[in-house]
Design an enzyme around this catalytic site. Structure first.
Site, PDB file in Angstrom:
ATOM      1  N   HIS A  36      30.089  16.271  18.465  1.00 53.55           N
ATOM      2  CA  HIS A  36      30.994  15.597  19.407  1.00 53.55           C
ATOM      3  C   HIS A  36      30.562  16.105  20.775  1.00 53.55           C
ATOM      4  O   HIS A  36      30.905  17.218  21.173  1.00 53.55           O
ATOM      5  CB  HIS A  36      32.461  15.915  19.127  1.00 53.55           C
ATOM      6  CG  HIS A  36      33.368  15.164  20.053  1.00 53.55           C
ATOM      7  ND1 HIS A  36      34.101  14.076  19.674  1.00 53.55           N
ATOM      8  CD2 HIS A  36      33.596  15.314  21.391  1.00 53.55           C
ATOM      9  CE1 HIS A  36      34.754  13.594  20.714  1.00 53.55           C
ATOM     10  NE2 HIS A  36      34.468  14.331  21.772  1.00 53.55           N
TER      11      HIS A  36
ATOM     12  N   ARG B 105      40.866   9.970   7.079  1.00 51.57           N
ATOM     13  CA  ARG B 105      42.151  10.706   6.956  1.00 51.57           C
ATOM     14  C   ARG B 105      42.427  11.069   5.489  1.00 51.57           C
ATOM     15  O   ARG B 105      41.507  11.184   4.690  1.00 51.57           O
ATOM     16  CB  ARG B 105      43.326   9.905   7.544  1.00 51.57           C
ATOM     17  CG  ARG B 105      43.054   9.228   8.880  1.00 51.57           C
ATOM     18  CD  ARG B 105      42.656  10.159   9.974  1.00 51.57           C
ATOM     19  NE  ARG B 105      42.629   9.458  11.262  1.00 51.57           N
ATOM     20  CZ  ARG B 105      41.980   9.904  12.327  1.00 51.57           C
ATOM     21  NH1 ARG B 105      41.255  11.019  12.261  1.00 51.57           N
ATOM     22  NH2 ARG B 105      42.017   9.238  13.454  1.00 51.57           N
TER      23      ARG B 105
ATOM     24  N   HIS C  13      36.264   8.059  10.105  1.00 49.08           N
ATOM     25  CA  HIS C  13      37.474   8.843   9.819  1.00 49.08           C
ATOM     26  C   HIS C  13      38.295   8.113   8.765  1.00 49.08           C
ATOM     27  O   HIS C  13      38.719   6.973   8.991  1.00 49.08           O
ATOM     28  CB  HIS C  13      38.321   9.017  11.084  1.00 49.08           C
ATOM     29  CG  HIS C  13      37.611   9.774  12.151  1.00 49.08           C
ATOM     30  ND1 HIS C  13      37.693  11.144  12.269  1.00 49.08           N
ATOM     31  CD2 HIS C  13      36.765   9.367  13.128  1.00 49.08           C
ATOM     32  CE1 HIS C  13      36.938  11.542  13.294  1.00 49.08           C
ATOM     33  NE2 HIS C  13      36.356  10.481  13.828  1.00 49.08           N
TER      34      HIS C  13
ATOM     35  N   LYS D 299      29.720  19.163  11.225  1.00 49.56           N
ATOM     36  CA  LYS D 299      30.210  18.560  12.470  1.00 49.56           C
ATOM     37  C   LYS D 299      30.625  19.636  13.474  1.00 49.56           C
ATOM     38  O   LYS D 299      31.428  20.515  13.153  1.00 49.56           O
ATOM     39  CB  LYS D 299      31.409  17.656  12.161  1.00 49.56           C
ATOM     40  CG  LYS D 299      32.061  16.996  13.382  1.00 49.56           C
ATOM     41  CD  LYS D 299      31.204  15.886  13.970  1.00 49.56           C
ATOM     42  CE  LYS D 299      31.771  15.346  15.279  1.00 49.56           C
ATOM     43  NZ  LYS D 299      32.646  14.206  15.104  1.00 49.56           N
TER      44      LYS D 299
ATOM     45  N   HIS E 236      29.522   7.400  10.768  1.00 46.89           N
ATOM     46  CA  HIS E 236      30.582   8.208  11.417  1.00 46.89           C
ATOM     47  C   HIS E 236      31.910   7.512  11.160  1.00 46.89           C
ATOM     48  O   HIS E 236      32.217   6.498  11.775  1.00 46.89           O
ATOM     49  CB  HIS E 236      30.333   8.324  12.928  1.00 46.89           C
ATOM     50  CG  HIS E 236      31.334   9.199  13.631  1.00 46.89           C
ATOM     51  ND1 HIS E 236      30.953  10.203  14.493  1.00 46.89           N
ATOM     52  CD2 HIS E 236      32.690   9.226  13.610  1.00 46.89           C
ATOM     53  CE1 HIS E 236      32.032  10.808  14.968  1.00 46.89           C
ATOM     54  NE2 HIS E 236      33.098  10.229  14.450  1.00 46.89           N
TER      55      HIS E 236
ATOM     56  N   ASP F 264      32.909   5.326  14.127  1.00 46.27           N
ATOM     57  CA  ASP F 264      34.000   6.186  14.597  1.00 46.27           C
ATOM     58  C   ASP F 264      35.333   5.478  14.432  1.00 46.27           C
ATOM     59  O   ASP F 264      36.253   5.693  15.225  1.00 46.27           O
ATOM     60  CB  ASP F 264      33.780   6.641  16.044  1.00 46.27           C
ATOM     61  CG  ASP F 264      34.641   7.852  16.403  1.00 46.27           C
ATOM     62  OD1 ASP F 264      35.141   8.517  15.481  1.00 46.27           O
ATOM     63  OD2 ASP F 264      34.824   8.114  17.606  1.00 46.27           O
TER      64      ASP F 264
ATOM     65  N   HIS G 143      28.570   9.003  18.574  1.00 49.21           N
ATOM     66  CA  HIS G 143      29.241   8.060  19.484  1.00 49.21           C
ATOM     67  C   HIS G 143      28.830   8.243  20.949  1.00 49.21           C
ATOM     68  O   HIS G 143      29.657   8.580  21.792  1.00 49.21           O
ATOM     69  CB  HIS G 143      30.763   8.118  19.344  1.00 49.21           C
ATOM     70  CG  HIS G 143      31.375   9.495  19.207  1.00 49.21           C
ATOM     71  ND1 HIS G 143      31.111  10.514  20.080  1.00 49.21           N
ATOM     72  CD2 HIS G 143      32.235   9.989  18.289  1.00 49.21           C
ATOM     73  CE1 HIS G 143      31.795  11.571  19.709  1.00 49.21           C
ATOM     74  NE2 HIS G 143      32.475  11.288  18.630  1.00 49.21           N
TER      75      HIS G 143
HETATM   76  O1  DOR Z   1      38.637   8.535  19.431  1.00 53.88           O
HETATM   77  C1  DOR Z   1      38.446   9.448  18.649  1.00 53.88           C
HETATM   78  N1  DOR Z   1      39.208   9.606  17.553  1.00 53.88           N
HETATM   79  N2  DOR Z   1      37.471  10.323  18.901  1.00 53.88           N
HETATM   80  C2  DOR Z   1      37.293  11.419  18.173  1.00 53.88           C
HETATM   81  O2  DOR Z   1      36.429  12.190  18.473  1.00 53.88           O
HETATM   82  C3  DOR Z   1      38.218  11.736  17.054  1.00 53.88           C
HETATM   83  C4  DOR Z   1      38.857  10.532  16.548  1.00 53.88           C
HETATM   84  C5  DOR Z   1      40.027  10.835  15.653  1.00 53.88           C
HETATM   85  O3  DOR Z   1      39.889  11.649  14.736  1.00 53.88           O
HETATM   86  O4  DOR Z   1      41.080  10.241  15.850  1.00 53.88           O
HETATM   87 ZN    ZN Z   2      34.936  10.523  15.297  1.00 50.01          ZN
END
Ligand code: DOR
Ligand code: ZN
Length: 346
Positions: A136, A17, A15, A99, A13, A247, A174
């Protein structure tokens, strides 16, 4: 000197960007991880197979020289998602999961799902082809206290959905509660649960006591101490349903340290030393490999990595940077608040 050698881990999991942020944070993951499940909550989100292919190309183009890293792509479920597009994306191997963001639950979730009934044809198709749904798991009802949103989601959304579609393969992303850990332990082979690094380390006091600490704010928000301890027991239990999903969610400092600060802890840089520290504290270093490197691939029906990574405990503390400087702006690295003596070597 203490050391352990584990199969190279994966992050189930993550991110990454896009654009300058992607370029800046990607090396923090590729340094240690072989693969990662890439979250699709870009603006605009990664909804179609075509979007996922284009995003994958951008990730591959941003890879540091010589990095061996495979991004495992996901699709962002919307009420307009076409089951045939999902099936084709899974069939070609491009997409490894879909997702589910309940609309409004978190960062860039406004295109998410309001009515689960509207996405049943997609979920039925996924159950048929064995494609995992990453959830989520928080309700968004304003009547429900933010600290209860995960437990309420399990009772009112996840459990009914799984009773209706027992073949659907689900990842509870998470998990942050004892209830989440207990549900996963009992759920059988069609369900997995990821646990982040930071939820093994912080509870809600870390966010709120002695002044608000925006870099500890994430969603689902960290809960009471007894939940953190339950997560530690789960992660170190050796049970195959639990695996690492950091995450790691970078936001530039200007948006974290803000009147309406973004949710997300950035842990890509120091996750492995932190996990070694936590697993050692729990007397479970021998179970770190299962959690970080074996249970995830088994759930996703992929081979474990065949390369290894060595973690060494030294007298001197690990020095990781306070911040990563990206072209989008500085991103603060998660600070565990204690010295960590584990180092990743080779
Ligand atoms: O803390 C988080 N940040 N939880 C999420 O579900 C999304 C993530 C984000 O994309 O910043
Ligand atoms: Zn996430």
């Amino acid at each position: 000197m203490q050391q352990i050698v584990i199969r190279r881990p994966d992050d189930w999991h993550l991110h990454l960007r896009d654009g300058a942020m992607l370029q800046g944070v990607l090396p923090e993951t590729t340094r240690h991880f072989a693969r990662a499940i890439i979250m699709p909550n870009l603006v605009p989100p990664v909804v179609t197979a075509r979007d996922a292919a284009a995003y994958r190309d951008r990730i591959l183009a941003a890879l540091p020289e010589g990095a061996a890293f495979e991004p495992l792509m996901t699709l962002y479920l919307t009420e307009g998602t076409d089951p045939a597009d999902v099936a084709a994306a899974a069939g070609s191997g491009l997409v490894k999961a879909v997702k589910l963001y309940p609309a409004g639950a978190t960062t860039n979730s406004h295109s998410g799902v309001r009515d689960l009934g509207a996405v049943m044809p997609v979920l039925e198709k996924m159950a048929e082809i064995g494609l995992p749904l990453c959830t989520h798991g928080e309700v968004t009802d304003p009547q429900v206290d933010i600290f209860d949103r995960e437990a309420v989601f399990i009772d009112t959304v996840l459990a009914p959905l799984r009773r209706r579609l027992p073949e659907l393969r689900v990842v509870m992303e998470h998990i942050t509660t004892a209830e989440g850990a207990a549900y996963a332990a009992e759920a059988g082979p069609n369900l997995g649960a990821t646990i982040t690094t930071h939820h093994l380390i912080i509870n809600r006091n870390h966010i709120l006591v002695g002044g608000i600490k925006p870099h500890y704010y994430c969603l689902p928000v960290a809960k009471r101490e007894h939940h953190r301890l339950a997560l530690r027991r789960a992660a170190t239990s050796g049970l195959p349903c639990y695996f690492l999903g950091t995450d790691s969610a970078p936001h530039v400092d200007a948006l974290k340290e803000h009147a309406c600060g973004c949710a997300g802890c950035f842990t890509a840089t120091n996750t492995l030393p932190l996990l070694a520290h936590v697993f050692e504290e729990e007397g479970a270093l021998d179970r770190l490999e299962g959690f970080a490197s074996l249970h995830g691939p088994a759930f996703y029906r992929l081979p474990a990595n065949d390369t290894t990574l060595r973690l060494v405990k030294r007298d001197e503390a690990h020095r990781f940077p306070d911040k990563i400087f990206t072209e989008a702006g500085p991103v603060t690295v998660f600070d565990p608040g204690f010295p960590v003596h584990w180092h990743v070597e080779a």
